[in-house]
Scaffold this motif. Sequence first.
Motif, PDB file in Angstrom:
ATOM      1  N   ASP A   1      38.623 -15.913 -28.502  1.00  0.00           N
ATOM      2  CA  ASP A   1      40.033 -16.085 -28.841  1.00  0.00           C
ATOM      3  C   ASP A   1      40.242 -16.780 -30.182  1.00  0.00           C
ATOM      4  O   ASP A   1      41.159 -17.553 -30.357  1.00  0.00           O
ATOM      5  N   GLY A   2      39.398 -16.492 -31.115  1.00  0.00           N
ATOM      6  CA  GLY A   2      39.593 -17.033 -32.456  1.00  0.00           C
ATOM      7  C   GLY A   2      38.642 -18.155 -32.774  1.00  0.00           C
ATOM      8  O   GLY A   2      37.844 -18.576 -31.940  1.00  0.00           O
ATOM      9  N   PRO A   3      38.740 -18.644 -33.982  1.00  0.00           N
ATOM     10  CA  PRO A   3      37.769 -19.629 -34.462  1.00  0.00           C
ATOM     11  C   PRO A   3      37.723 -20.934 -33.656  1.00  0.00           C
ATOM     12  O   PRO A   3      36.667 -21.518 -33.520  1.00  0.00           O
ATOM     13  N   GLU A   4      38.841 -21.352 -33.119  1.00  0.00           N
ATOM     14  CA  GLU A   4      38.842 -22.632 -32.394  1.00  0.00           C
ATOM     15  C   GLU A   4      38.494 -22.485 -30.917  1.00  0.00           C
ATOM     16  O   GLU A   4      38.239 -23.477 -30.244  1.00  0.00           O
ATOM     17  N   GLU A   5      38.510 -21.269 -30.394  1.00  0.00           N
ATOM     18  CA  GLU A   5      38.097 -20.976 -29.007  1.00  0.00           C
ATOM     19  C   GLU A   5      38.777 -21.885 -27.985  1.00  0.00           C
ATOM     20  O   GLU A   5      38.167 -22.305 -27.007  1.00  0.00           O
ATOM     21  N   GLU A   6      40.046 -22.174 -28.192  1.00  0.00           N
ATOM     22  CA  GLU A   6      40.763 -23.096 -27.301  1.00  0.00           C
ATOM     23  C   GLU A   6      40.837 -22.580 -25.866  1.00  0.00           C
ATOM     24  O   GLU A   6      40.700 -23.353 -24.915  1.00  0.00           O
ATOM     25  N   ALA A   7      41.073 -21.283 -25.698  1.00  0.00           N
ATOM     26  CA  ALA A   7      41.198 -20.725 -24.349  1.00  0.00           C
ATOM     27  C   ALA A   7      39.875 -20.816 -23.588  1.00  0.00           C
ATOM     28  O   ALA A   7      39.847 -21.214 -22.419  1.00  0.00           O
ATOM     29  N   ARG A   8      38.783 -20.463 -24.242  1.00  0.00           N
ATOM     30  CA  ARG A   8      37.475 -20.534 -23.570  1.00  0.00           C
ATOM     31  C   ARG A   8      37.101 -21.968 -23.240  1.00  0.00           C
ATOM     32  O   ARG A   8      36.572 -22.237 -22.162  1.00  0.00           O
ATOM     33  N   LEU A   9      37.346 -22.878 -24.157  1.00  0.00           N
ATOM     34  CA  LEU A   9      37.038 -24.285 -23.886  1.00  0.00           C
ATOM     35  C   LEU A   9      37.872 -24.795 -22.712  1.00  0.00           C
ATOM     36  O   LEU A   9      37.370 -25.508 -21.841  1.00  0.00           O
ATOM     37  N   GLY A  10      39.128 -24.402 -22.681  1.00  0.00           N
ATOM     38  CA  GLY A  10      40.002 -24.814 -21.581  1.00  0.00           C
ATOM     39  C   GLY A  10      39.580 -24.222 -20.253  1.00  0.00           C
ATOM     40  O   GLY A  10      39.595 -24.907 -19.217  1.00  0.00           O
ATOM     41  N   ILE A  11      39.181 -22.969 -20.256  1.00  0.00           N
ATOM     42  CA  ILE A  11      38.784 -22.316 -19.006  1.00  0.00           C
ATOM     43  C   ILE A  11      37.462 -22.898 -18.498  1.00  0.00           C
ATOM     44  O   ILE A  11      37.248 -22.993 -17.291  1.00  0.00           O
ATOM     45  N   LEU A  12      36.578 -23.322 -19.404  1.00  0.00           N
ATOM     46  CA  LEU A  12      35.339 -23.972 -18.968  1.00  0.00           C
ATOM     47  C   LEU A  12      35.640 -25.307 -18.291  1.00  0.00           C
ATOM     48  O   LEU A  12      35.038 -25.642 -17.267  1.00  0.00           O
ATOM     49  N   LYS A  13      36.599 -26.061 -18.829  1.00  0.00           N
ATOM     50  CA  LYS A  13      36.995 -27.333 -18.193  1.00  0.00           C
ATOM     51  C   LYS A  13      37.613 -27.074 -16.833  1.00  0.00           C
ATOM     52  O   LYS A  13      37.361 -27.792 -15.872  1.00  0.00           O
ATOM     53  N   MET A  14      38.438 -26.020 -16.753  1.00  0.00           N
ATOM     54  CA  MET A  14      39.043 -25.682 -15.479  1.00  0.00           C
ATOM     55  C   MET A  14      37.974 -25.244 -14.479  1.00  0.00           C
ATOM     56  O   MET A  14      38.038 -25.599 -13.299  1.00  0.00           O
ATOM     57  N   LEU A  15      36.991 -24.484 -14.926  1.00  0.00           N
ATOM     58  CA  LEU A  15      35.912 -24.055 -14.040  1.00  0.00           C
ATOM     59  C   LEU A  15      35.129 -25.260 -13.527  1.00  0.00           C
ATOM     60  O   LEU A  15      34.801 -25.333 -12.344  1.00  0.00           O
ATOM     61  N   GLN A  16      34.852 -26.210 -14.399  1.00  0.00           N
ATOM     62  CA  GLN A  16      34.153 -27.429 -13.966  1.00  0.00           C
ATOM     63  C   GLN A  16      34.949 -28.148 -12.883  1.00  0.00           C
ATOM     64  O   GLN A  16      34.401 -28.551 -11.848  1.00  0.00           O
ATOM     65  N   CYS A  17      36.233 -28.290 -13.105  1.00  0.00           N
ATOM     66  CA  CYS A  17      37.110 -28.956 -12.141  1.00  0.00           C
ATOM     67  C   CYS A  17      37.146 -28.185 -10.822  1.00  0.00           C
ATOM     68  O   CYS A  17      37.089 -28.778  -9.738  1.00  0.00           O
ATOM     69  N   THR A  18      37.220 -26.874 -10.909  1.00  0.00           N
ATOM     70  CA  THR A  18      37.246 -26.030  -9.709  1.00  0.00           C
ATOM     71  C   THR A  18      35.948 -26.178  -8.923  1.00  0.00           C
ATOM     72  O   THR A  18      35.976 -26.311  -7.693  1.00  0.00           O
ATOM     73  N   ILE A  19      34.825 -26.157  -9.613  1.00  0.00           N
ATOM     74  CA  ILE A  19      33.527 -26.312  -8.936  1.00  0.00           C
ATOM     75  C   ILE A  19      33.454 -27.668  -8.244  1.00  0.00           C
ATOM     76  O   ILE A  19      32.996 -27.779  -7.106  1.00  0.00           O
ATOM     77  N   GLU A  20      33.920 -28.711  -8.918  1.00  0.00           N
ATOM     78  CA  GLU A  20      33.876 -30.060  -8.341  1.00  0.00           C
ATOM     79  C   GLU A  20      34.733 -30.168  -7.086  1.00  0.00           C
ATOM     80  O   GLU A  20      34.346 -30.833  -6.119  1.00  0.00           O
ATOM     81  N   HIS A  21      35.893 -29.511  -7.069  1.00  0.00           N
ATOM     82  CA  HIS A  21      36.797 -29.633  -5.925  1.00  0.00           C
ATOM     83  C   HIS A  21      36.492 -28.637  -4.811  1.00  0.00           C
ATOM     84  O   HIS A  21      36.697 -28.954  -3.640  1.00  0.00           O
ATOM     85  N   ALA A  22      36.028 -27.464  -5.167  1.00  0.00           N
ATOM     86  CA  ALA A  22      35.808 -26.413  -4.170  1.00  0.00           C
ATOM     87  C   ALA A  22      34.318 -26.148  -3.955  1.00  0.00           C
ATOM     88  O   ALA A  22      33.924 -25.030  -3.621  1.00  0.00           O
ATOM     89  N   TRP A  23      33.493 -27.160  -4.145  1.00  0.00           N
ATOM     90  CA  TRP A  23      32.045 -26.967  -4.104  1.00  0.00           C
ATOM     91  C   TRP A  23      31.528 -26.307  -2.829  1.00  0.00           C
ATOM     92  O   TRP A  23      30.570 -25.552  -2.883  1.00  0.00           O
ATOM     93  N   PRO A  24      32.144 -26.518  -1.651  1.00  0.00           N
ATOM     94  CA  PRO A  24      31.581 -25.838  -0.473  1.00  0.00           C
ATOM     95  C   PRO A  24      31.689 -24.312  -0.535  1.00  0.00           C
ATOM     96  O   PRO A  24      30.910 -23.611   0.090  1.00  0.00           O
ATOM     97  N   ARG A  25      32.641 -23.796  -1.307  1.00  0.00           N
ATOM     98  CA  ARG A  25      32.844 -22.357  -1.401  1.00  0.00           C
ATOM     99  C   ARG A  25      32.155 -21.722  -2.609  1.00  0.00           C
ATOM    100  O   ARG A  25      32.193 -20.515  -2.772  1.00  0.00           O
ATOM    101  N   MET A  26      31.546 -22.505  -3.453  1.00  0.00           N
ATOM    102  CA  MET A  26      30.993 -21.986  -4.700  1.00  0.00           C
ATOM    103  C   MET A  26      29.657 -21.259  -4.557  1.00  0.00           C
ATOM    104  O   MET A  26      29.386 -20.342  -5.325  1.00  0.00           O
ATOM    105  N   PRO A  27      28.785 -21.595  -3.607  1.00  0.00           N
ATOM    106  CA  PRO A  27      27.498 -20.891  -3.541  1.00  0.00           C
ATOM    107  C   PRO A  27      27.623 -19.374  -3.447  1.00  0.00           C
ATOM    108  O   PRO A  27      26.835 -18.652  -4.055  1.00  0.00           O
ATOM    109  N   ARG A  28      28.618 -18.872  -2.755  1.00  0.00           N
ATOM    110  CA  ARG A  28      28.736 -17.416  -2.656  1.00  0.00           C
ATOM    111  C   ARG A  28      29.282 -16.794  -3.930  1.00  0.00           C
ATOM    112  O   ARG A  28      29.236 -15.596  -4.120  1.00  0.00           O
ATOM    113  N   ARG A  29      29.806 -17.613  -4.836  1.00  0.00           N
ATOM    114  CA  ARG A  29      30.311 -17.109  -6.108  1.00  0.00           C
ATOM    115  C   ARG A  29      29.298 -17.278  -7.247  1.00  0.00           C
ATOM    116  O   ARG A  29      29.570 -16.910  -8.380  1.00  0.00           O
ATOM    117  N   VAL A  30      28.146 -17.839  -6.948  1.00  0.00           N
ATOM    118  CA  VAL A  30      27.125 -18.094  -7.961  1.00  0.00           C
ATOM    119  C   VAL A  30      26.728 -16.831  -8.733  1.00  0.00           C
ATOM    120  O   VAL A  30      26.699 -16.859  -9.965  1.00  0.00           O
TER     121      VAL A  30
END
Length: 130
Positions: free
Chosen positions: A26-55
Amino acid sequence: SRLGILIVRHLKRLERVILGYLEVCDGPEEEARLGILKMLQCTIEHAWPRMPRRVPVLLKALLKMIWDVHTDQGSTPEPVKADLLQGATECLILLDRCSEGQVKVLLEGVYSSCEENCVRECIRKVQENT
């Protein structure tokens, strides 16, 4: 993070959104990708019991993003590339922890067949993390 464990209600739709954002530069600053990676980290931390099947799906998307960032010859500055690689590596580490080492096992074959140092470095960090 406000939803906490209730995020599991939306995992199917959220996964599609995450995968879509990881695929597209999404361009030189990659703001969307950086934001989605932070959101993914947060999602993994909160929904960790459901994440193994999404690995498998998330691992494939993160590795593809790492490769795309590494091979990008565009106008993305090196510090932004480093942030993207770091964010993806952190997501892989979190996925490995919640899947009890499944990610490390899957990455062994990738590490041995990959010749790119940048990609190997990300995989090494995941494999060395306990």
